[in-house]
Enzyme design. Structure first.
Site, mmCIF file in Angstrom:
data_model
loop_
_atom_site.group_PDB
_atom_site.id
_atom_site.type_symbol
_atom_site.label_atom_id
_atom_site.label_comp_id
_atom_site.label_asym_id
_atom_site.label_seq_id
_atom_site.Cartn_x
_atom_site.Cartn_y
_atom_site.Cartn_z
ATOM 1 C CE LYS A 193 -1.822 2.960 2.131
ATOM 2 N NZ LYS A 193 -1.587 4.403 1.809
ATOM 3 C CD GLU A 268 13.218 -0.001 8.802
ATOM 4 O OE1 GLU A 268 13.769 0.912 9.460
ATOM 5 O OE2 GLU A 268 13.814 -1.020 8.432
ATOM 6 C CB CYS A 302 13.528 7.871 8.043
ATOM 7 S SG CYS A 302 14.476 6.740 7.020
ATOM 8 C CD GLU A 403 11.054 12.188 11.424
ATOM 9 O OE1 GLU A 403 9.897 11.825 11.699
ATOM 10 O OE2 GLU A 403 11.847 11.494 10.778
HETATM 11 P P1 NAD Z 1 2.583 8.297 7.810
HETATM 12 O O1 NAD Z 1 2.736 7.473 9.004
HETATM 13 O O2 NAD Z 1 1.592 9.378 7.795
HETATM 14 O O3 NAD Z 1 2.221 7.401 6.530
HETATM 15 C C1 NAD Z 1 3.018 6.296 6.143
HETATM 16 C C2 NAD Z 1 2.151 5.279 5.438
HETATM 17 O O4 NAD Z 1 1.200 4.778 6.367
HETATM 18 C C3 NAD Z 1 1.341 5.819 4.253
HETATM 19 O O5 NAD Z 1 1.281 4.823 3.247
HETATM 20 C C4 NAD Z 1 -0.034 5.997 4.857
HETATM 21 O O6 NAD Z 1 -1.082 5.945 3.914
HETATM 22 C C5 NAD Z 1 -0.089 4.806 5.784
HETATM 23 N N1 NAD Z 1 -1.080 4.899 6.864
HETATM 24 C C6 NAD Z 1 -1.578 6.016 7.451
HETATM 25 N N2 NAD Z 1 -2.471 5.674 8.409
HETATM 26 C C7 NAD Z 1 -2.520 4.326 8.433
HETATM 27 C C8 NAD Z 1 -3.239 3.380 9.215
HETATM 28 N N3 NAD Z 1 -4.089 3.758 10.167
HETATM 29 N N4 NAD Z 1 -3.037 2.077 8.984
HETATM 30 C C9 NAD Z 1 -2.167 1.663 8.044
HETATM 31 N N5 NAD Z 1 -1.480 2.512 7.260
HETATM 32 C C10 NAD Z 1 -1.642 3.826 7.453
HETATM 33 O O7 NAD Z 1 4.040 8.819 7.519
HETATM 34 P P2 NAD Z 1 4.462 9.876 6.451
HETATM 35 O O8 NAD Z 1 4.221 11.219 7.022
HETATM 36 O O9 NAD Z 1 3.868 9.539 5.135
HETATM 37 O O10 NAD Z 1 6.028 9.575 6.341
HETATM 38 C C11 NAD Z 1 6.944 10.312 7.037
HETATM 39 C C12 NAD Z 1 7.441 9.533 8.228
HETATM 40 O O11 NAD Z 1 7.980 8.289 7.805
HETATM 41 C C13 NAD Z 1 8.576 10.228 8.944
HETATM 42 O O12 NAD Z 1 8.379 10.149 10.336
HETATM 43 C C14 NAD Z 1 9.803 9.430 8.548
HETATM 44 O O13 NAD Z 1 10.865 9.491 9.432
HETATM 45 C C15 NAD Z 1 9.255 8.069 8.412
HETATM 46 N N6 NAD Z 1 10.098 7.259 7.533
HETATM 47 C C16 NAD Z 1 10.874 6.287 8.094
HETATM 48 C C17 NAD Z 1 11.736 5.532 7.294
HETATM 49 C C18 NAD Z 1 12.607 4.468 7.888
HETATM 50 O O14 NAD Z 1 13.124 3.656 7.154
HETATM 51 N N7 NAD Z 1 12.794 4.430 9.188
HETATM 52 C C19 NAD Z 1 11.788 5.779 5.925
HETATM 53 C C20 NAD Z 1 10.991 6.768 5.391
HETATM 54 C C21 NAD Z 1 10.135 7.507 6.221
#
Ligand code: NAD
Length: 499
Positions: A193, A268, A302, A403
């Site tokens: 997804k 992650e 991240c 962050e």
């Molecule tokens: P987010 O948590 O808002 O969304 C991430 C994903 O989760 C999206 O696909 C979103 O549609 C999905 N999602 C949202 N609500 C959900 C739910 N209730 N159930 C299942 N899936 C759901 O994060 P974001 O703002 O899109 O991404 C930024 C964050 O991601 C930052 O905190 C960043 O540090 C982190 N990140 C971490 C890594 C890593 O490898 N550690 C890599 C990239 C980004």
């Protein structure tokens, strides 16, 4: 990648604002299919702040179809296929990714806003990721166990089953590949997804894998929002494993949903990673490292080095040189080859970054440069934030602790290595840490003492798919990439025979 096709695609994107032929359905059971409820959403080009293509707004009905297809494939042809044949399919996928790299990169550039050169680097990494795991498929061997003369014991690695991948918007194709490739190599099937901001390259990857010979149902992609498509996927009892990459609050919700079905998870999550520059460091190399650590992908990484920890003896000249480099950065659209830093991904995210910096200013931190939303020529409706450096008033300030996920660097000045280690460990996150120093003893003392999933010495972001990646504490748990990433999609079975 042929230069001609790159130029033609860039020209098409510039003149039409989009690319022809983008998929607008889910990819389920080996084919693109329309969403069950017939609803679609727009994806935006953040550089110009305007929609460029529509995609399926999926829901629980689409997820149901995808998980059913993945479950069937998990028990069928994919399970019976030899690991060597699985490896050949992944290797063919790597070749197709290379052949179609220009198109994948332009789509990624439009969808995320990142510079085209960065997107091209991401796509090269995706091909390498499939190549790496292609070679690993037939090397997943277990152990023989030292028992007595009357018993023979062994361990075998088996695929976990159906693996869900929840993908964020900052590295859509890279994150998709680093989950999908090892899952397939281990013999799992997948339902991915992608983030609703950046749905296209995961769909394109599914199509590439099908053309490489992947049987129907082994990889499914459902697009849509987190609430409508992500939540039913992670709560589905037919899912055996979840790899979630995203924010801490969403990750906590996913862990809770997974607990109801006792589903395994790899998390992650976010980071606030320290980058230490000691007085004896090679200054130019350290400056290169800092610039890349915080301004690559406009800081939406991240593992961004978002906290600079400077030894006092070099702090003033280092900051002066850093501000000089920042003054030369050109902001603009990702498709423009002259651009050094692109936009952030959305208007909402831009407003979040702005709020972090405004709070830092109010709290008495010193903004050394930047600190504001900006509007590069020709991109007035895009989402740009000026590269920003904040001299933090203390380690407890939110600008050091939280962050920001944007081009905002918080600077702390310390006296010596012990103080640098203490500062590095002073947040709830523990994803990566970096150090620049000429003294390798000092570097390894830091590497041992810092809490982080990975430590970079004298080159921030060093390493590739071979290097396991993941976090500790609020940055999550479990590892992706490397052979560790492959084992994450396996379950270990012990077999003992009386002879
Ligand atoms: P987010 O948590 O808002 O969304 C991430 C994903 O989760 C999206 O696909 C979103 O549609 C999905 N999602 C949202 N609500 C959900 C739910 N209730 N159930 C299942 N899936 C759901 O994060 P974001 O703002 O899109 O991404 C930024 C964050 O991601 C930052 O905190 C960043 O540090 C982190 N990140 C971490 C890594 C890593 O490898 N550690 C890599 C990239 C980004």
């Amino acid at each position: 990648m042929s230069a001609g096709s790159r130029d033609a695609l860039v020209a098409e994107a510039r003149t039409t604002g989009t690319l022809a032929g983008l998929p607008d359905g889910h990819f389920i059971d080996g084919a693109f299919v329309p969403p069950a409820a017939g609803r679609f959403m727009d994806s935006e080009d953040p550089g110009f702040g305007r929609p460029f293509a529509r995609f399926a707004a999926g829901d629980a009905a689409d997820v149901e179809r995808a998980v059913t297809s993945a479950g069937k494939a998990s028990r069928g042809a994919w399970r019976r296929m030899s690991p060597a044949e699985r490896g050949r399919i992944l290797m063919r996928a790597a070749e197709i990714v290379r052949a179609e790299a220009a198109r994948l990169a332009v789509v990624e550039c439009l969808d995320t806003g990142k510079r085209l050169a960065e997107a091209e680097g991401d796509v090269r990494g995706v091909a390498r990721c499939f190549e790496y795991y292609a070679g690993a498929c037939d090397k997943l061997q277990g152990d023989s166990l030292p028992l007595d003369a009357d018993h023979v014991g062994l361990t075998v690695w088996e695929p976990v089953g159906v693996a869900a991948q929840i993908i964020p918007w900052n590295y859509p194709i890279s994150t998709a590949a680093r989950g999908i490739a090892p899952a397939l190599a281990a013999g799992c099937t997948v339902v991915a997804k992608p983030a609703e901001q950046t749905p296209f390259t995961a769909l394109m990857l599914a199509d590439i894998l099908a053309r490489a010979g992947l049987p129907a149902g082994v990889l499914n992609v459902v697009t849509g929002t987190g609430r409508e498509a992500g939540a039913p996927l992670v709560a589905h009892p037919g899912v055996d494993h979840i790899t979630f990459t995203g924010s801490v609050p969403t990750g906590i919700g996913v862990i809770k949903a997974a607990a109801d079905n006792v589903t395994r998870t790899v998390m992650e999550l976010g980071g606030k990673s320290p980058l230490v520059v000691m007085a004896d460091a090679d200054r130019d190399r350290a400056l290169d490292g800092v610039m890349e650590a915080i301004f690559e992908n406009a800081g939406q990484i991240c593992s961004a080095g978002s906290r600079l920890i400077l030894q006092r003896a070099v702090a003033d000249p280092f900051i002066e040189a850093l501000l000089g480099r920042i003054a030369r950065l050109r902001l603009g659209h990702g498709l423009d080859d002259a651009t050094d830093m692109g936009p952030v991904n959305s208007a909402l995210h831009l407003s979040r970054i702005d709020a972090h910096v405004a709070a830092a200013r109010r709290a008495g931190n010193t903004i050394l440069t930047g600190g504001a939303i900006c509007h590069p020529d020709g991109c007035e409706a895009g989402h740009y934030f000026a590269p920003t450096v904040v001299l933090a008033r203390g380690l407890d300030d939110p600008i050091v602790q939280e962050e920001v996920f944007g081009p905002v660097l918080a600077v702390t000045v310390v006296d010596d290595l012990d103080a640098a280690i203490a500062a590095a460990n002073a947040t709830p996150y523990a994803l990566v840490a970096g150090i620049y120093t000429a003294d390798l003893g000092q570097a390894f003392r830091f590497a041992r003492a810092v809490d982080a999933g990975q430590v970079y010495i004298n080159e921030y972001f060093a390493g590739g798919i071979e290097v396991p990646f993941g976090g500790n504490r609020k940055s999550g748990f479990g590892r992706e990439k490397g052979l560790e990433g492959l084992r994450g999609y396996c379950k270990l079975k012990s077999i003992v025979a009386r002879i």
